[in-house]
Design an enzyme around this catalytic site. Sequence first.
Site, short mmCIF file in Angstrom:
data_model
loop_
_atom_site.label_atom_id
_atom_site.label_comp_id
_atom_site.label_asym_id
_atom_site.label_seq_id
_atom_site.Cartn_x
_atom_site.Cartn_y
_atom_site.Cartn_z
N LYS A 164 -8.07 -2.75 15.60
CA LYS A 164 -6.98 -3.56 16.20
C LYS A 164 -7.54 -4.37 17.38
CE LYS A 164 -3.16 -3.72 15.21
NZ LYS A 164 -2.42 -4.54 14.20
N ARG A 196 -7.33 16.59 16.80
CA ARG A 196 -7.84 15.35 16.19
C ARG A 196 -9.18 15.00 16.86
NH1 ARG A 196 -3.88 10.31 16.93
NH2 ARG A 196 -3.00 10.99 14.94
N GLY A 204 -11.72 13.05 18.88
CA GLY A 204 -11.62 11.96 19.86
C GLY A 204 -10.20 11.68 20.31
N TYR A 233 -9.24 3.11 14.15
CA TYR A 233 -8.01 2.30 14.10
C TYR A 233 -7.92 1.37 15.30
CZ TYR A 233 -3.10 1.11 14.96
OH TYR A 233 -1.94 0.43 15.26
N SER A 234 -8.03 1.96 16.52
CA SER A 234 -7.83 1.11 17.71
C SER A 234 -8.97 0.10 17.86
CB SER A 234 -7.64 1.95 18.97
OG SER A 234 -8.70 2.84 19.17
N THR A 269 0.87 -1.18 0.00
CA THR A 269 0.00 0.00 0.00
C THR A 269 0.92 1.23 0.00
OG1 THR A 269 0.00 0.23 2.40
CG2 THR A 269 -1.69 -1.23 1.45
N THR A 322 -1.34 -2.87 19.35
CA THR A 322 -1.00 -1.54 19.86
C THR A 322 -1.56 -1.32 21.27
OG1 THR A 322 -1.60 0.78 19.54
CG2 THR A 322 -3.06 -0.79 18.55
N ASP A 323 -0.95 -0.41 22.00
CA ASP A 323 -1.48 -0.04 23.32
C ASP A 323 -2.77 0.78 23.19
OD1 ASP A 323 -0.36 2.31 22.32
OD2 ASP A 323 0.75 2.81 24.15
N GLU A 324 -3.06 1.24 21.96
CA GLU A 324 -4.24 2.11 21.79
C GLU A 324 -5.54 1.36 22.04
OE1 GLU A 324 -3.92 4.80 18.45
OE2 GLU A 324 -1.74 4.68 18.50
P1 NAD Z 1 2.92 0.61 8.37
O1 NAD Z 1 1.66 1.33 7.99
O2 NAD Z 1 4.22 1.31 8.25
O3 NAD Z 1 3.04 -0.72 7.49
C1 NAD Z 1 1.96 -1.56 7.24
C2 NAD Z 1 2.38 -2.55 6.17
O4 NAD Z 1 1.26 -3.45 5.94
C3 NAD Z 1 2.70 -1.90 4.82
O5 NAD Z 1 3.88 -2.46 4.28
C4 NAD Z 1 1.50 -2.22 3.95
O6 NAD Z 1 1.81 -2.34 2.56
C5 NAD Z 1 1.06 -3.57 4.53
N1 NAD Z 1 -0.37 -3.83 4.30
C6 NAD Z 1 -1.41 -2.98 4.53
N2 NAD Z 1 -2.56 -3.55 4.15
C7 NAD Z 1 -2.25 -4.78 3.67
C8 NAD Z 1 -3.00 -5.86 3.14
N3 NAD Z 1 -4.33 -5.75 2.98
N4 NAD Z 1 -2.36 -6.99 2.77
C9 NAD Z 1 -1.02 -7.10 2.91
N5 NAD Z 1 -0.24 -6.10 3.38
C10 NAD Z 1 -0.85 -4.96 3.76
O7 NAD Z 1 2.67 0.07 9.83
P2 NAD Z 1 3.68 -0.08 11.07
O8 NAD Z 1 3.75 1.20 11.77
O9 NAD Z 1 4.92 -0.75 10.61
O10 NAD Z 1 2.83 -1.08 11.98
C11 NAD Z 1 2.95 -2.49 11.82
C12 NAD Z 1 2.03 -3.17 12.81
O11 NAD Z 1 2.39 -2.80 14.12
C13 NAD Z 1 0.55 -2.80 12.65
O12 NAD Z 1 -0.22 -3.96 12.87
C14 NAD Z 1 0.32 -1.76 13.74
O13 NAD Z 1 -1.03 -1.79 14.18
C15 NAD Z 1 1.27 -2.27 14.81
N6 NAD Z 1 1.79 -1.24 15.73
C16 NAD Z 1 2.38 -0.10 15.24
C17 NAD Z 1 2.89 0.84 16.13
C18 NAD Z 1 3.58 2.09 15.63
O14 NAD Z 1 3.90 2.96 16.45
N7 NAD Z 1 3.86 2.24 14.34
C19 NAD Z 1 2.79 0.63 17.51
C20 NAD Z 1 2.18 -0.54 17.97
C21 NAD Z 1 1.69 -1.47 17.07
P1 TYD Z 2 0.76 9.68 15.56
O1 TYD Z 2 2.20 9.67 15.16
O2 TYD Z 2 -0.28 9.79 14.51
O3 TYD Z 2 0.54 8.36 16.45
P2 TYD Z 2 -0.75 7.90 17.34
O4 TYD Z 2 -1.92 8.71 16.97
O5 TYD Z 2 -0.91 6.47 16.92
O6 TYD Z 2 -0.32 8.06 18.76
O7 TYD Z 2 0.53 10.85 16.60
C1 TYD Z 2 1.28 10.93 17.80
C2 TYD Z 2 0.72 12.09 18.60
O8 TYD Z 2 0.99 13.31 17.90
C3 TYD Z 2 -0.79 12.04 18.77
O9 TYD Z 2 -1.12 12.55 20.07
C4 TYD Z 2 -1.31 12.98 17.70
C5 TYD Z 2 -0.22 14.03 17.60
N1 TYD Z 2 -0.01 14.63 16.26
C6 TYD Z 2 0.09 16.02 16.14
O10 TYD Z 2 -0.01 16.76 17.13
N2 TYD Z 2 0.32 16.54 14.90
C7 TYD Z 2 0.42 15.76 13.79
O11 TYD Z 2 0.60 16.28 12.66
C8 TYD Z 2 0.31 14.34 13.94
C9 TYD Z 2 0.41 13.44 12.74
C10 TYD Z 2 0.10 13.82 15.19
#
Ligand code: NAD
Ligand code: TYD
Length: 351
Positions: free
Chosen positions: A162, A289, A291, A158-159, A40, A133-135
């Site tokens: 998940k 944002r 909520g 999103y949360s 994606t 996620t912790d969310e």
């Molecule tokens: P990301 O958005 O960077 O990557 C998601 C990947 O999934 C991409 O490579 C995308 O191409 C692939 N993907 C999306 N839809 C798909 C589908 N239908 N089929 C196959 N592949 C698909 O996400 P990330 O930040 O690397 O997060 C990875 C995982 O970790 C997620 O499940 C997310 O919920 C979880 N997570 C992320 C964080 C964070 O801070 N980024 C924290 C806790 C948990």
């Molecule tokens: P984000 O990186 O989107 O992660 P998450 O919503 O999963 O925690 O956002 C981190 C925090 O930063 C969140 O409280 C929302 C805030 N935020 C901003 O203040 N400005 C921004 O442009 C973005 C993307 C997030």
Amino acid sequence: MRSIHNILVTGGAGFIGSHLIQHLVTKYPNYNVVNFDKLTYAGNLENIKSVERASNYTFIKGDILDAQAVTDCMSKHNIDTVVHLAAESHVDRSIEDPNSFLTTNILGTANLLNAFRTRFENGDATLFYHISTDEVFGSLGTEGLFTETTRYDPRSPYSASKAASDHLVSAYHHTYKLPVILSNCSNNYGPNQFPEKLLPLIINNIVEQKPLPIYGDGLNVRDWLYVQDHIEAMDLLIHEAAIGENYNIGGNAEVTNIDLVKMVCNIMDTSLGRCEGESENLITYVTDRKGHDRRYAIDTTKIKTQLNWQASVSLHEGLKKTVNWYLENSDWLENVKTKEYQNYYKKQYSK
Ligand code: NAD
Ligand code: TYD
């Protein structure tokens, strides 16, 4: 130590998945690592270029919503272990368009569980590890921490998606005795993160001297974990976690958004040779944002006492590494800022 031969990682071209793929392919040359990713907007093969020619690595472009493709991939590669990261992952996008989150994150997880179940019941598979996620735990007040027994209370699409996928994973464990583990992690940061999430967006905008958008009053709190620390925790869980258990993973690095952004501004003023305070002048408070969860914070006692894991990279050190990576990889950043990204960005900040 669990015995692993053929491991499927979903979402391995994304931010966290790409670090996991590189880690597994190089640290475990005797494992065959299969990366199943739809590519994606968030998936990028550049993220895993360093291992693309490794003999123990295979990339498959596929959609987890395609049940047949998932089943075929698992049987063709004789998969015994699944680490499931593929997801729609950005809260703001889930507020704009919840449906793709519901399908990918819930139905996609169900497809993987169903395919894994068939293999498990034939004696061919041993572990399904779901990354979450912790969310899912909702929002904290000024006190308290999320533990593994905190009641689920997701508050964004999103949360909620998940949380639903987490519940499916637990339900398949209870109903079909599938060997699952689950981890709930706080906000990751580091190289390869798409510049819609707070940190890479801020780094990009400081380079371009564009406004740094802070939602609401900037006092929302997140716990930040350097991505490589998450990978080390995942490695331990893959090999040693008890089946049926869930683990919280966090960085013990709580900070308000405004303080975090100011830290990045200071680091970047120095790296870019700009005057002290120059980047902070770009800070712009914008509409909150919808909520917006106030505070996330993690109690990591369980993973620390059971598996002796704790974060090793301090927030300041991790931010410096991250900033350096983005400055040294300006081509990567330019390449991901496609037309789709420009439109998203324009729409997001014209509100
Ligand atoms: P990301 O958005 O960077 O990557 C998601 C990947 O999934 C991409 O490579 C995308 O191409 C692939 N993907 C999306 N839809 C798909 C589908 N239908 N089929 C196959 N592949 C698909 O996400 P990330 O930040 O690397 O997060 C990875 C995982 O970790 C997620 O499940 C997310 O919920 C979880 N997570 C992320 C964080 C964070 O801070 N980024 C924290 C806790 C948990
Ligand atoms: P984000 O990186 O989107 O992660 P998450 O919503 O999963 O925690 O956002 C981190 C925090 O930063 C969140 O409280 C929302 C805030 N935020 C901003 O203040 N400005 C921004 O442009 C973005 C993307 C997030």
